[in-house]
Design a protein around this motif. Structure first.
Motif, PDB file in Angstrom:
ATOM      1  N   VAL A   1     -22.278  62.073-101.188  1.00  0.00           N
ATOM      2  CA  VAL A   1     -21.233  62.547-100.279  1.00  0.00           C
ATOM      3  C   VAL A   1     -19.868  62.160-100.849  1.00  0.00           C
ATOM      4  O   VAL A   1     -19.582  60.987-101.095  1.00  0.00           O
ATOM      5  CB  VAL A   1     -21.405  61.948 -98.872  1.00  0.00           C
ATOM      6  CG1 VAL A   1     -20.278  62.425 -97.966  1.00  0.00           C
ATOM      7  CG2 VAL A   1     -22.759  62.320 -98.301  1.00  0.00           C
ATOM      8  N   TYR A   2     -19.035  63.200-101.064  1.00  0.00           N
ATOM      9  CA  TYR A   2     -17.647  62.979-101.478  1.00  0.00           C
ATOM     10  C   TYR A   2     -16.749  63.138-100.252  1.00  0.00           C
ATOM     11  O   TYR A   2     -16.894  64.111 -99.505  1.00  0.00           O
ATOM     12  CB  TYR A   2     -17.210  63.993-102.527  1.00  0.00           C
ATOM     13  CG  TYR A   2     -17.851  63.814-103.884  1.00  0.00           C
ATOM     14  CD1 TYR A   2     -17.309  62.934-104.818  1.00  0.00           C
ATOM     15  CD2 TYR A   2     -18.990  64.558-104.240  1.00  0.00           C
ATOM     16  CE1 TYR A   2     -17.886  62.790-106.076  1.00  0.00           C
ATOM     17  CE2 TYR A   2     -19.566  64.419-105.490  1.00  0.00           C
ATOM     18  CZ  TYR A   2     -19.010  63.531-106.409  1.00  0.00           C
ATOM     19  OH  TYR A   2     -19.573  63.384-107.650  1.00  0.00           O
ATOM     20  N   GLU A   3     -15.831  62.218-100.071  1.00  0.00           N
ATOM     21  CA  GLU A   3     -14.860  62.326 -98.973  1.00  0.00           C
ATOM     22  C   GLU A   3     -13.470  62.505 -99.569  1.00  0.00           C
ATOM     23  O   GLU A   3     -12.945  61.599-100.224  1.00  0.00           O
ATOM     24  CB  GLU A   3     -14.900  61.097 -98.078  1.00  0.00           C
ATOM     25  CG  GLU A   3     -14.047  61.263 -96.818  1.00  0.00           C
ATOM     26  CD  GLU A   3     -14.254  60.126 -95.832  1.00  0.00           C
ATOM     27  OE1 GLU A   3     -13.593  59.082 -96.019  1.00  0.00           O
ATOM     28  OE2 GLU A   3     -15.082  60.282 -94.913  1.00  0.00           O
ATOM     29  N   ALA A   4     -12.899  63.699 -99.375  1.00  0.00           N
ATOM     30  CA  ALA A   4     -11.568  64.006 -99.923  1.00  0.00           C
ATOM     31  C   ALA A   4     -10.486  63.561 -98.947  1.00  0.00           C
ATOM     32  O   ALA A   4     -10.644  63.691 -97.727  1.00  0.00           O
ATOM     33  CB  ALA A   4     -11.451  65.495-100.200  1.00  0.00           C
TER      34      ALA A   4
ATOM     35  N   ILE B   1     -19.302  67.692 -99.768  1.00  0.00           N
ATOM     36  CA  ILE B   1     -17.876  67.326 -99.820  1.00  0.00           C
ATOM     37  C   ILE B   1     -17.309  67.434 -98.418  1.00  0.00           C
ATOM     38  O   ILE B   1     -17.356  68.504 -97.795  1.00  0.00           O
ATOM     39  CB  ILE B   1     -17.090  68.233-100.782  1.00  0.00           C
ATOM     40  CG1 ILE B   1     -17.714  68.204-102.176  1.00  0.00           C
ATOM     41  CG2 ILE B   1     -15.635  67.776-100.856  1.00  0.00           C
ATOM     42  CD1 ILE B   1     -17.026  69.130-103.163  1.00  0.00           C
ATOM     43  N   ASP B   2     -16.775  66.340 -97.919  1.00  0.00           N
ATOM     44  CA  ASP B   2     -16.233  66.274 -96.557  1.00  0.00           C
ATOM     45  C   ASP B   2     -14.702  66.330 -96.639  1.00  0.00           C
ATOM     46  O   ASP B   2     -14.075  65.461 -97.250  1.00  0.00           O
ATOM     47  CB  ASP B   2     -16.685  64.988 -95.879  1.00  0.00           C
ATOM     48  CG  ASP B   2     -16.409  65.002 -94.374  1.00  0.00           C
ATOM     49  OD1 ASP B   2     -15.506  65.758 -93.956  1.00  0.00           O
ATOM     50  OD2 ASP B   2     -17.081  64.264 -93.646  1.00  0.00           O
TER      51      ASP B   2
ATOM     52  N   ARG C   1     -27.126  72.023-105.127  1.00  0.00           N
ATOM     53  CA  ARG C   1     -26.824  72.576-103.814  1.00  0.00           C
ATOM     54  C   ARG C   1     -25.622  71.827-103.235  1.00  0.00           C
ATOM     55  O   ARG C   1     -25.668  70.609-103.067  1.00  0.00           O
ATOM     56  CB  ARG C   1     -28.040  72.456-102.883  1.00  0.00           C
ATOM     57  CG  ARG C   1     -29.161  73.428-103.235  1.00  0.00           C
ATOM     58  CD  ARG C   1     -30.243  73.425-102.165  1.00  0.00           C
ATOM     59  NE  ARG C   1     -30.925  72.134-102.122  1.00  0.00           N
ATOM     60  CZ  ARG C   1     -31.957  71.806-102.903  1.00  0.00           C
ATOM     61  NH1 ARG C   1     -32.417  72.688-103.801  1.00  0.00           N
ATOM     62  NH2 ARG C   1     -32.539  70.627-102.811  1.00  0.00           N
ATOM     63  N   LEU C   2     -24.560  72.597-102.910  1.00  0.00           N
ATOM     64  CA  LEU C   2     -23.301  72.011-102.431  1.00  0.00           C
ATOM     65  C   LEU C   2     -23.050  72.422-100.987  1.00  0.00           C
ATOM     66  O   LEU C   2     -23.239  73.591-100.623  1.00  0.00           O
ATOM     67  CB  LEU C   2     -22.132  72.481-103.307  1.00  0.00           C
ATOM     68  CG  LEU C   2     -20.730  72.009-102.908  1.00  0.00           C
ATOM     69  CD1 LEU C   2     -20.611  70.487-103.048  1.00  0.00           C
ATOM     70  CD2 LEU C   2     -19.664  72.699-103.762  1.00  0.00           C
ATOM     71  N   LYS C   3     -22.627  71.463-100.171  1.00  0.00           N
ATOM     72  CA  LYS C   3     -22.260  71.735 -98.777  1.00  0.00           C
ATOM     73  C   LYS C   3     -20.812  71.286 -98.568  1.00  0.00           C
ATOM     74  O   LYS C   3     -20.424  70.194 -98.990  1.00  0.00           O
ATOM     75  CB  LYS C   3     -23.187  70.986 -97.826  1.00  0.00           C
ATOM     76  CG  LYS C   3     -22.869  71.249 -96.341  1.00  0.00           C
ATOM     77  CD  LYS C   3     -23.684  70.340 -95.435  1.00  0.00           C
ATOM     78  CE  LYS C   3     -25.177  70.682 -95.524  1.00  0.00           C
ATOM     79  NZ  LYS C   3     -25.956  69.856 -94.567  1.00  0.00           N
ATOM     80  N   LEU C   4     -20.024  72.156 -97.917  1.00  0.00           N
ATOM     81  CA  LEU C   4     -18.622  71.862 -97.618  1.00  0.00           C
ATOM     82  C   LEU C   4     -18.466  71.696 -96.121  1.00  0.00           C
ATOM     83  O   LEU C   4     -18.864  72.572 -95.348  1.00  0.00           O
ATOM     84  CB  LEU C   4     -17.718  73.004 -98.117  1.00  0.00           C
ATOM     85  CG  LEU C   4     -17.862  73.386 -99.593  1.00  0.00           C
ATOM     86  CD1 LEU C   4     -16.998  74.599 -99.910  1.00  0.00           C
ATOM     87  CD2 LEU C   4     -17.485  72.217-100.491  1.00  0.00           C
ATOM     88  N   ARG C   5     -17.857  70.596 -95.701  1.00  0.00           N
ATOM     89  CA  ARG C   5     -17.718  70.308 -94.274  1.00  0.00           C
ATOM     90  C   ARG C   5     -16.247  70.110 -93.890  1.00  0.00           C
ATOM     91  O   ARG C   5     -15.423  69.724 -94.698  1.00  0.00           O
ATOM     92  CB  ARG C   5     -18.503  69.042 -93.904  1.00  0.00           C
ATOM     93  CG  ARG C   5     -20.001  69.114 -94.207  1.00  0.00           C
ATOM     94  CD  ARG C   5     -20.700  67.873 -93.678  1.00  0.00           C
ATOM     95  NE  ARG C   5     -20.552  67.761 -92.220  1.00  0.00           N
ATOM     96  CZ  ARG C   5     -20.601  66.608 -91.558  1.00  0.00           C
ATOM     97  NH1 ARG C   5     -20.762  65.471 -92.217  1.00  0.00           N
ATOM     98  NH2 ARG C   5     -20.489  66.595 -90.246  1.00  0.00           N
ATOM     99  N   HIS C   6     -15.993  70.380 -92.610  1.00  0.00           N
ATOM    100  CA  HIS C   6     -14.688  70.142 -91.989  1.00  0.00           C
ATOM    101  C   HIS C   6     -13.555  70.903 -92.685  1.00  0.00           C
ATOM    102  O   HIS C   6     -12.517  70.342 -93.019  1.00  0.00           O
ATOM    103  CB  HIS C   6     -14.382  68.637 -91.944  1.00  0.00           C
ATOM    104  CG  HIS C   6     -15.323  67.870 -91.079  1.00  0.00           C
ATOM    105  ND1 HIS C   6     -16.071  66.822 -91.552  1.00  0.00           N
ATOM    106  CD2 HIS C   6     -15.672  68.012 -89.766  1.00  0.00           C
ATOM    107  CE1 HIS C   6     -16.830  66.325 -90.574  1.00  0.00           C
ATOM    108  NE2 HIS C   6     -16.599  67.042 -89.478  1.00  0.00           N
ATOM    109  N   LEU C   7     -13.752  72.199 -92.838  1.00  0.00           N
ATOM    110  CA  LEU C   7     -12.705  73.092 -93.312  1.00  0.00           C
ATOM    111  C   LEU C   7     -12.215  73.947 -92.143  1.00  0.00           C
ATOM    112  O   LEU C   7     -12.981  74.261 -91.219  1.00  0.00           O
ATOM    113  CB  LEU C   7     -13.229  73.994 -94.430  1.00  0.00           C
ATOM    114  CG  LEU C   7     -13.487  73.299 -95.778  1.00  0.00           C
ATOM    115  CD1 LEU C   7     -14.236  74.236 -96.714  1.00  0.00           C
ATOM    116  CD2 LEU C   7     -12.184  72.843 -96.427  1.00  0.00           C
ATOM    117  N   SER C   8     -10.954  74.356 -92.174  1.00  0.00           N
ATOM    118  CA  SER C   8     -10.396  75.145 -91.073  1.00  0.00           C
ATOM    119  C   SER C   8     -10.921  76.573 -91.117  1.00  0.00           C
ATOM    120  O   SER C   8     -11.501  77.027 -92.117  1.00  0.00           O
ATOM    121  CB  SER C   8      -8.867  75.157 -91.149  1.00  0.00           C
ATOM    122  OG  SER C   8      -8.441  75.986 -92.204  1.00  0.00           O
TER     123      SER C   8
END
Length: 506
Positions: A408-411, A438-439, A467-474
């Motif tokens: 988990v990457y937190e930007a 990626i959060d 496999r990539l998941k992107l979270r908390h995007l507008s």
């Protein structure tokens, strides 16, 4: 009409008289710089001051013929004549009216504070240096020379005396403006003792009549437009920048709020009228505005009174006004420079970022050696670049691994054109496990460059077989991302709401 008390009425009228006396040599000098007649400068000062004071968005601000405009006008006058100048002034006013109609005056609020400091300090230096031109005379061969001997000593002495009166009189009384007392007192001293010194009359006669309506005598052709339009654009830009920055300065000094768009409209109308009445156009004058504000005159009446006093000087009082010693008016302007200059800016060294100090010094320097419009544009651009650079360094990515092996990457920070390279360097797909997330909860995607950076990152993980998941995007990001859209986890309760600057959403 104005609903002023008796003290306010007296303050605004006397301040208007003081400002009018200080404007006379300035208007004449600027007219001579532009190589037009002194009355061309005085008519501009009268008309522009009257209209902007009556209808403008900043009561208490004084407008008139300005040096920043004169230095641009001279090339047009020399090459094509004064009639083309009047046409350019009319077009300048039309452009300013269009600017106001588009309600673009509000964008002056985006000028950074270091640019404002540089603007104020630079103009104070310009006004200060301009006064030394009055200590020179033209020799028989056409060259200019510094005054020497007794004439120089007399000018310096009278200038110092004027400044002393302005500084010391308020300790005794504030019943009348100290600047007015200084001008009148030094003038009476010179006349009473028959002191030989330079006067306003040495710059040129101010005697004249009412300005006549006059359509600029230029061919109404495309060629004429090609000649005057470039000058009109530059004049309109300089006039608006100087006026709106002066408006901001007075807002800060008085803790009030002017109306930028209304000021733009009033200035545009004033310049259109001025061009049709044989004036050289104008804009806000920071020196005279500071005299007015420091006198406590913050109503429209002061500017209207200034205009009417100027007209009365032209019609009836030229003989008296021409006897005012230049030294008295030089002393007034020296005091204006001292009060305008932000001396507190020196205390900022070592306390604010060096980039802000650099921007302030840069704007002041460019104002002195070039012109105000260039200085402000350069300052805003440099400030924007500094802002982008600083924020580009604030992008952080932290990594952790869950129990199930997902990395988990937190930007954190703002992702935009200047920071995308730093962001992408934080990821090495070939070294990551099969499941990556990626959060963006603590980050924002602000422009098209950020969107493309995420798309590119998604492609990199796809090519690596991860496999990539992107979270908390507008929601804007969801609409704009294409190659990475399938990887976005949508949660309308948790996802942030912010806009992305991209033409696809326009």
């Amino acid at each position: 009409m104005f609903k002023l008390s008796s003290p306010e009425l007296k303050t605004n009228l006397l301040s208007g008289l003081t400002v009018a006396l200080a404007m006379v040599p300035e208007a004449i000098a600027f007219a001579l710089v532009a190589q037009v007649s002194p009355l061309t400068g005085l008519y501009a000062a009268f008309i522009v001051s009257l209209i902007t004071s009556a209808f403008g968005g900043r009561p208490g601000m004084i407008s008139g013929a300005a040096g920043a405009l004169a230095v641009v006008m001279v090339a047009l006058v020399v090459e094509h004549g004064a009639e083309y100048l009047f046409a350019a002034v009319v077009l300048m006013g039309v452009l300013q009216l269009l600017f106001a109609a588009a309600k673009l005056g509000k964008f002056i609020r985006m000028v950074p504070h270091p640019v404002m400091l540089g603007f104020v300090n630079g103009l104070a230096i310009v006004i200060f240096l301009a006064q030394f031109g009055h200590f020179k005379v033209t020799a028989d061969d056409g060259s200019t020379q510094w005054l020497q001997g007794t004439p120089l000593a007399v000018m310096v002495g009278l200038t110092v005396l004027t400044m002393l009166v302005i500084y010391l009189l308020p300790r005794l009384t504030r019943a009348v403006p100290a600047t007015l007392v200084a001008i009148v007192g030094v003038s009476l001293l010179v006349i009473g003792l028959d002191i030989d010194t330079r006067t306003v009359g040495d710059l040129g006669s101010i005697k004249g009549g009412l300005p006549d309506f006059h359509v600029p005598q230029v061919p109404l052709t495309l060629e004429t437009l090609q000649i005057v339009l470039p000058y009109a654009l530059v004049l309109a830009a300089i006039g608006l920048i100087e006026s709106l920055l002066t408006l901001n300065l007075i807002d800060d000094m008085t803790d009030t709020r002017g109306r930028p768009n209304r000021e733009c409209a009033a200035q545009g109308a004033a310049n259109v009228v001025t061009g049709f009445f044989g004036g050289m156009g104008g804009c806000a004058m920071i020196g005279q505005s500071m005299i007015n504000v420091n006198n406590g005159a913050l109503h429209r009446l002061s500017g209207i009174a200034t205009a009417l006093f100027l007209l009365s000087f032209i019609l009836f009082g030229s003989a008296l006004i021409e006897r005012i010693p230049l030294a008295a008016l030089i002393g007034v302007m020296f005091v204006v420079c001292e009060k305008t200059f932000e001396w507190a800016s020196f205390r900022l060294f070592g306390k604010v970022p060096r980039a802000d100090i650099f921007v302030g010094l840069l704007v002041a320097a460019v104002t002195v050696v070039a012109d105000l419009a260039v200085a402000v544009i350069v300052g805003v651009i440099v400030s924007a670049l500094v802002f982008a650079w600083e924020h580009a360094k604030h992008v952080r990515v932290s990594a952790s691994v869950r129990d199930d092996g997902t990395k988990v990457y937190e930007a954190q920070g703002t992702l935009f054109f200047a920071s995308v390279a730093e962001f992408q360097q934080q990821f090495v797909p070939r070294d990551d496990p099969d499941e990556v997330e990626i959060d963006f909860r603590l980050a924002k995607l602000m422009d098209h460059s950020a969107i493309e950076a995420v798309n590119t990152l998604a492609e990199r993980y796809q090519r690596a077989g991860k496999r990539l998941k992107l979270r908390h995007l507008s929601r804007d990001c969801l609409d704009l991302l294409d190659r990475a859209r399938s990887m976005i986890e949508v949660n309308y309760r948790e996802d942030p709401q912010y806009r992305v600057a991209d033409d696809k959403l326009a």
